[in-house]
Design a protein around this motif. Sequence first.
Motif, PDB file in Angstrom:
ATOM      1  N   THR A   6      47.379  36.360  28.738  1.00 39.27           N
ATOM      2  CA  THR A   6      46.162  36.341  29.605  1.00 39.27           C
ATOM      3  C   THR A   6      45.115  36.663  29.363  1.00 39.27           C
ATOM      4  OG1 THR A   6      48.247  37.044  31.003  1.00 39.27           O
ATOM      5  CG2 THR A   6      46.069  37.493  32.053  1.00 39.27           C
ATOM      6  N   CYS A   7      43.891  35.937  29.662  1.00 39.60           N
ATOM      7  CA  CYS A   7      42.862  36.136  28.981  1.00 39.60           C
ATOM      8  C   CYS A   7      42.094  37.357  29.793  1.00 39.60           C
ATOM      9  CB  CYS A   7      42.009  35.034  29.305  1.00 39.60           C
ATOM     10  SG  CYS A   7      40.362  35.401  28.367  1.00 39.60           S
ATOM     11  N   THR A   8      41.765  38.428  29.146  1.00 34.86           N
ATOM     12  CA  THR A   8      41.197  39.692  29.943  1.00 34.86           C
ATOM     13  C   THR A   8      39.883  39.918  29.705  1.00 34.86           C
ATOM     14  OG1 THR A   8      41.508  40.984  27.786  1.00 34.86           O
ATOM     15  CG2 THR A   8      43.362  40.822  29.373  1.00 34.86           C
ATOM     16  N   VAL A   9      39.158  38.537  29.142  1.00 35.67           N
ATOM     17  CA  VAL A   9      37.540  38.621  29.001  1.00 35.67           C
ATOM     18  C   VAL A   9      36.932  38.921  30.204  1.00 35.67           C
ATOM     19  CG1 VAL A   9      35.686  37.304  28.098  1.00 35.67           C
ATOM     20  CG2 VAL A   9      37.676  37.793  26.857  1.00 35.67           C
ATOM     21  N   CYS A  10      37.338  37.952  31.190  1.00 35.32           N
ATOM     22  CA  CYS A  10      36.907  38.248  32.855  1.00 35.32           C
ATOM     23  C   CYS A  10      37.905  38.213  33.587  1.00 35.32           C
ATOM     24  CB  CYS A  10      35.762  37.063  33.049  1.00 35.32           C
ATOM     25  SG  CYS A  10      36.409  35.699  33.642  1.00 35.32           S
ATOM     26  N   GLY A  13      41.325  35.941  34.635  1.00 38.38           N
ATOM     27  CA  GLY A  13      42.426  36.112  34.154  1.00 38.38           C
ATOM     28  C   GLY A  13      43.344  34.942  33.746  1.00 38.38           C
ATOM     29  N   CYS A  14      42.539  33.893  33.210  1.00 33.40           N
ATOM     30  CA  CYS A  14      43.277  32.578  32.688  1.00 33.40           C
ATOM     31  C   CYS A  14      44.500  32.893  31.982  1.00 33.40           C
ATOM     32  CB  CYS A  14      42.224  31.753  32.158  1.00 33.40           C
ATOM     33  SG  CYS A  14      40.961  31.072  33.175  1.00 33.40           S
ATOM     34  N   GLU A  15      45.284  31.948  32.169  1.00 34.90           N
ATOM     35  CA  GLU A  15      46.725  32.076  31.430  1.00 34.90           C
ATOM     36  C   GLU A  15      46.296  30.920  30.447  1.00 34.90           C
ATOM     37  OE1 GLU A  15      50.808  30.880  32.927  1.00 34.90           O
ATOM     38  OE2 GLU A  15      50.309  32.952  33.956  1.00 34.90           O
TER      39      GLU A  15
END
Lengths: 117, 423
Positions: A6-10, A13-15
């Motif tokens: 799970t992307c936590t950059v923004c 939250g893209c998987e």
Amino acid sequence: MKKTITCTVCPRGCEIEAEYTSAADIAVKGHSCPRGERYAKDECLAPKRVFTSSVRIDAPGRRMLPVRTSAPVAKDMLIPCAEAAHGIRVEGHVNVGDVIRRDFLGTGADLVASMTL
Amino acid sequence: MLGMKTKTCDVVVVGAGPAGLSAAEAAKSAGAGNVLIVERDAAAGGILRQCIHPGFGLKVFGEELTGPEYAERYIERAAAAGAELLTGTTALELRDRELVCASPSGIVNLRFGALVLAMGCRERTRANLVIPGARPSGIYTAGTAQKLINLFGDKVGREVVILGSGDIGMIMARRLTLEGAHVKAVVELLPFLAGLARNKAQCLDDFGIPLLLSHTVVDIDGVDRLTSVTIAPVDEKRRPIPGKEEKIACDTLLLSVGLIPENELSRTGGIALSPVTRGPVVNQFKQTSNPAVFACGNVLHVNDLVDHVSVESAEAGRNAALYAAGALPSAPAFPTVAGPGVRYVCPQSVVADGGEDVTLFFRTTLPGRRTEFLCTSGGKVLATRKSPRTSPGTMEQLVIPKDAVAALDGPVEVRCEHGEVLA
Ligand SMILES: Cc1cc2nc3c(=O)[nH]c(=O)nc-3n(C[C@H](O)[C@H](O)[C@H](O)COP(=O)(O)OP(=O)(O)OC[C@H]3O[C@@H](n4cnc5c(N)ncnc54)[C@H](O)[C@@H]3O)c2cc1C
Ligand code: SF4
């Protein structure tokens, strides 16, 4: 190796699906922007996080000063950073961004104040 | 009344959180003469002062800031624009064009051309839930624990269970773990996460904290201090399944079970409130049922991202300044309707004025994949958007282009169609 991240950059939250054999060979899909791609690659090799905490301050009317690292640090340094932060005491006036500890625990990032007090 | 002071302002703002600060800055920039913010706390910044974690400002500033850093930037911006700040001052009562406040120097009556409500929200507490069992100490709302730890340096406990998978609860799970506590579980009644996916990843998964979906707390034990909670899985009707209870020893229970907009003041002024958002009913100008009163931020509807709050509140502030100057456009208004799959839409009405595009904020009822959002009016499609993944924890938006706004002649519906429902 296969990994779902799970992307936590923004906050979107893209998987992201990542598949890798070595540092030179990582295939990622599911990200919506280049920052996500970089994040997913980092997650496979060397996950990093910004560390935040609050430390004691001797200032009128205030007991705690919020602090952060100036850049993300290795994820397994979060607990050692938290333990070291317990022992820190700051005196007097502080501006947001002031360095509290340079190269905090050798992470390469500085521990800085996140509030003016 | 003797000793009562009266002051007249173009725009008065209640609350110096990110919403109020942004509204005040924008009101000033839009030409309002004197803009005054009243704040009951001793300092500006609102809830962000205790949100020391990173994750703020990616949209507005393009960098990852902590809550206090984000607040400080807006405090500076509001001051630089020339907005005045009155701290230690609580707004008590709203009348038609007058706000009664208690300040350190006594009662002050503020006459306003326009008012912006930006009082934020408060947490649901155990009193809002029904948890049977004893009433020992060691039970906190997640936000109270956050304040005690981050602002006062207190210890709250060593063995922790968290009820509710809201963002504050997950953020506190990480914070407590870093403080040396053992967070044994996050227990969520619903079959899906209440907060943002990124917070599950970076606050729970990073530290191996278990998330128990479709579970709840059915009993609480302890005489002086909490000693254990009993949890149980729930069926589709959210009823605990008998015989499946499990006791977890712990000295601390945190509640992260939702936020409620703080509208006591709005009620004193007879402002119409929505039963769903629990905030004022507004049009796209953020104008409430009293045309001189505007609302923004968490008092309007609970936001997950402060960046949205800042943008939305700047609109409220600017429109308040326009209203005070007699320059806010007026035209027929049409209601927005939460269609299938949508829990609420804010604003609740759209004025058919084509000056600007209109952003509709909404939340879905269920999480899903390959979702399509549709905004229609009288059979015409005004806006659509596709999203690979959605959840009720994420606020969604659709933008109606200004030409379509100007041409409106009936209610506007927002609906959501999932390719796959995840619950
Ligand atoms: C614990 C927590 C964690 C969060 N984490 C994130 C995150 O990681 N990233 C992110 O983008 N967003 C996050 N948010 C959301 C974001 O912080 C909020 O959306 C934002 O702070 C809301 O701003 P506000 O100005 O509406 O409310 P607030 O910040 O609550 O400000 C309201 C202000 O009004 C004052 N007030 C209330 N009533 C009165 C009165 N009658 N008279 C005078 N003053 C009054 C209060 O004292 C307060 O200062 C988080 C929120 C919480 C609660
Ligand atoms: S991939 Fe890009 S858009 Fe998606 S969460 Fe990461 S940073 Fe955000």
